[in-house]
Motif scaffolding. Structure first.
Motif, mmCIF file in Angstrom:
data_model
loop_
_atom_site.group_PDB
_atom_site.id
_atom_site.type_symbol
_atom_site.label_atom_id
_atom_site.label_comp_id
_atom_site.label_asym_id
_atom_site.label_seq_id
_atom_site.Cartn_x
_atom_site.Cartn_y
_atom_site.Cartn_z
ATOM 1 N N SER A 82 -39.221 37.679 -33.790
ATOM 2 C CA SER A 82 -38.854 37.370 -32.398
ATOM 3 C C SER A 82 -38.766 35.872 -32.156
ATOM 4 N N ALA A 83 -37.718 35.466 -31.423
ATOM 5 C CA ALA A 83 -37.594 34.086 -30.928
ATOM 6 C C ALA A 83 -37.757 34.140 -29.413
ATOM 7 N N GLN A 84 -38.634 33.305 -28.871
ATOM 8 C CA GLN A 84 -38.954 33.336 -27.443
ATOM 9 C C GLN A 84 -38.503 32.042 -26.763
ATOM 10 N N ILE A 88 -41.590 29.671 -29.053
ATOM 11 C CA ILE A 88 -42.355 30.356 -30.109
ATOM 12 C C ILE A 88 -41.395 31.200 -30.937
ATOM 13 N N VAL A 89 -41.579 31.166 -32.232
ATOM 14 C CA VAL A 89 -40.865 32.064 -33.153
ATOM 15 C C VAL A 89 -41.947 32.768 -33.950
ATOM 16 N N GLU A 90 -41.910 34.104 -33.948
ATOM 17 C CA GLU A 90 -43.021 34.794 -34.598
ATOM 18 C C GLU A 90 -42.564 35.982 -35.425
ATOM 19 N N VAL A 91 -43.384 36.302 -36.418
ATOM 20 C CA VAL A 91 -43.206 37.506 -37.228
ATOM 21 C C VAL A 91 -44.466 38.345 -37.060
ATOM 22 N N GLU A 92 -44.258 39.607 -36.688
ATOM 23 C CA GLU A 92 -45.393 40.541 -36.635
ATOM 24 C C GLU A 92 -45.126 41.662 -37.638
ATOM 25 N N VAL A 96 -45.273 52.137 -38.099
ATOM 26 C CA VAL A 96 -44.849 53.143 -37.138
ATOM 27 C C VAL A 96 -45.449 54.476 -37.582
ATOM 28 N N ASN A 97 -46.077 55.152 -36.616
ATOM 29 C CA ASN A 97 -46.631 56.479 -36.861
ATOM 30 C C ASN A 97 -46.178 57.380 -35.730
ATOM 31 N N GLY A 98 -45.288 58.310 -36.019
ATOM 32 C CA GLY A 98 -44.717 59.136 -34.960
ATOM 33 C C GLY A 98 -44.006 58.231 -33.966
ATOM 34 N N GLN A 99 -44.324 58.406 -32.677
ATOM 35 C CA GLN A 99 -43.645 57.609 -31.649
ATOM 36 C C GLN A 99 -44.586 56.515 -31.151
ATOM 37 N N GLU A 100 -45.199 55.834 -32.117
ATOM 38 C CA GLU A 100 -46.083 54.710 -31.797
ATOM 39 C C GLU A 100 -45.929 53.641 -32.875
ATOM 40 N N LEU A 101 -45.744 52.412 -32.437
ATOM 41 C CA LEU A 101 -45.581 51.270 -33.346
ATOM 42 C C LEU A 101 -46.659 50.250 -33.026
ATOM 43 N N CYS A 102 -47.524 49.946 -33.990
ATOM 44 C CA CYS A 102 -48.586 48.949 -33.799
ATOM 45 C C CYS A 102 -48.336 47.800 -34.759
ATOM 46 N N ILE A 103 -48.243 46.583 -34.214
ATOM 47 C CA ILE A 103 -47.946 45.410 -35.040
ATOM 48 C C ILE A 103 -48.856 44.249 -34.631
ATOM 49 N N ALA A 104 -49.033 43.326 -35.564
ATOM 50 C CA ALA A 104 -49.869 42.149 -35.304
ATOM 51 C C ALA A 104 -49.223 40.951 -35.965
ATOM 52 N N SER A 105 -49.449 39.778 -35.381
ATOM 53 C CA SER A 105 -48.765 38.583 -35.877
ATOM 54 C C SER A 105 -49.147 38.278 -37.320
ATOM 55 N N HIS A 106 -48.120 37.917 -38.066
ATOM 56 C CA HIS A 106 -48.254 37.532 -39.461
ATOM 57 C C HIS A 106 -48.062 36.022 -39.552
ATOM 58 N N SER A 107 -47.116 35.502 -38.735
ATOM 59 C CA SER A 107 -46.945 34.049 -38.649
ATOM 60 C C SER A 107 -46.364 33.712 -37.280
ATOM 61 N N ILE A 108 -46.801 32.580 -36.743
ATOM 62 C CA ILE A 108 -46.327 32.102 -35.439
ATOM 63 C C ILE A 108 -45.973 30.630 -35.602
ATOM 64 N N ALA A 109 -44.734 30.268 -35.242
ATOM 65 C CA ALA A 109 -44.327 28.858 -35.254
ATOM 66 C C ALA A 109 -44.015 28.461 -33.818
ATOM 67 N N ARG A 110 -44.180 27.194 -33.509
ATOM 68 C CA ARG A 110 -43.877 26.731 -32.146
ATOM 69 C C ARG A 110 -43.227 25.361 -32.216
ATOM 70 N N ILE A 111 -42.523 25.024 -31.134
ATOM 71 C CA ILE A 111 -41.905 23.702 -31.050
ATOM 72 C C ILE A 111 -43.006 22.638 -30.973
ATOM 73 N N SER A 112 -42.668 21.415 -31.411
ATOM 74 C CA SER A 112 -43.689 20.361 -31.536
ATOM 75 C C SER A 112 -44.275 19.955 -30.184
ATOM 76 N N PHE A 113 -43.481 20.173 -29.084
ATOM 77 C CA PHE A 113 -43.981 19.741 -27.775
ATOM 78 C C PHE A 113 -44.387 20.928 -26.895
ATOM 79 N N ALA A 114 -44.786 22.048 -27.553
ATOM 80 C CA ALA A 114 -45.271 23.216 -26.791
ATOM 81 C C ALA A 114 -46.528 22.840 -26.008
ATOM 82 N N LYS A 115 -46.604 23.403 -24.768
ATOM 83 C CA LYS A 115 -47.768 23.110 -23.918
ATOM 84 C C LYS A 115 -48.996 23.843 -24.454
#
Ligand code: HEM
Length: 158
Positions: A82-84, A88-92, A96-115
Motif C-alpha cells: 500500500s502507498a498512502q 507511508i509505503v508499507e508491505v503487510e 486468508v482463512n475462509g472470508q477473513e484476512l489477517c495481516i501485519a506489517s512486514h516493512s514500513i517506509a516513510r518520507i523523510s519529512f513525515a510528521k
C-alpha cells in the motif's frame, strides 16, 4: 479472474462505509469518517485496491491509499502492498482463512519529512460478516503508543 486470487474473491467490489467508520487512538479524539473501498482485478494473479476516506460532514478528502493484494500460489499466504497519501509505503503479510484476512506489517517506509509520531507497526483484519458486509479493522503502534486500534469500518456493497 485468475484462479490464484479466488480465495480473496469475497473482497471484490465497490464498497461504501455504512455506518461511518470509527477512528480511535489514545492520543486522538474519537472521530467518524466515510470511506469508499474499490477492490478489483484485471485478470492478473492479484487484486487492486483503493481506499478513499472523506470527512462525514464536509466530504473533504482525508486519508487515501492504494495498492495490490497478492496471494502466494497454492497457499493461503497473502501480501498487501500500500502507498498512502500521508507519505507511508508499507508491505503487510498474513493469511486468508475462509472470508477473513489477517495481516501485519512486514516493512514500513516513510518520507523523510513525515510528521511525528511515526508508525512502527500496522495490523489489519478484513472479514465478510454474516450480513454480507465487508469489515476492516486497523491497529497501529507509533513511536509513542503500543499497538492499539485506530480504525474500524463496515462497508456495504454498492
Ligand atoms: C492520525 C496513521 C488511516 C484519520 C494518525 C496518526 C497516525 C496515523 C500515525 C497520528 C497519531 C498520533 O498523533 O498519535 C494511520 C495509518 C493509517 C491511517 C498508518 C492506515 C493504515 C486513517 C484513515 C483515516 C485516518 C483511513 C480516516 C479519515 C486520522 C485522523 C487523525 C489520524 C483524523 C488525527 C488527525 C491527524 O493527525 O490528521 N493516523 N492512519 N487515518 N488519522 Fe490515521
Amino acid at each position: 479472474m485468475s484462479p490464484v486470487v479466488e480465495p480473496l474473491s469475497w473482497m471484490l467490489g465497490t464498497w461504501l462505509s455504512e455506518p461511518p467508520g470509527a477512528g480511535t487512538f489514545p492520543t486522538l479524539q474519537p472521530f467518524r469518517y466515510l470511506e469508499e473501498a474499490h477492490i478489483s482485478h484485471v485478470g492478473q494473479p492479484m487484486l487492486n485496491f483503493s481506499f478513499n476516506a472523506f470527512h462525514p460532514d464536509t466530504h473533504k478528502p482525508m486519508h487515501r491509499e492504494c495498492g495490490f493484494i497478492r496471494l502466494e500460489p497454492d497457499t493461503n499466504k497473502v501480501a498487501f502492498v500500500s502507498a498512502q497519501n500521508t507519505g507511508i509505503v508499507e508491505v503487510e503479510e498474513g493469511e486468508v482463512n475462509g472470508q477473513e484476512l489477517c495481516i501485519a506489517s512486514h516493512s514500513i517506509a516513510r518520507i523523510s519529512f513525515a510528521k511525528e509520531p511515526h508508525v512502527e507497526q500496522i495490523t489489519r483484519k478484513f472479514r465478510l460478516n454474516s450480513e454480507g458486509k465487508l469489515e476492516q479493522t486497523v491497529s497501529m503502534a507509533t513511536t509513542t503508543q503500543p499497538l492499539t486500534q485506530h480504525l474500524h469500518v463496515t462497508y456495504k456493497k454498492v
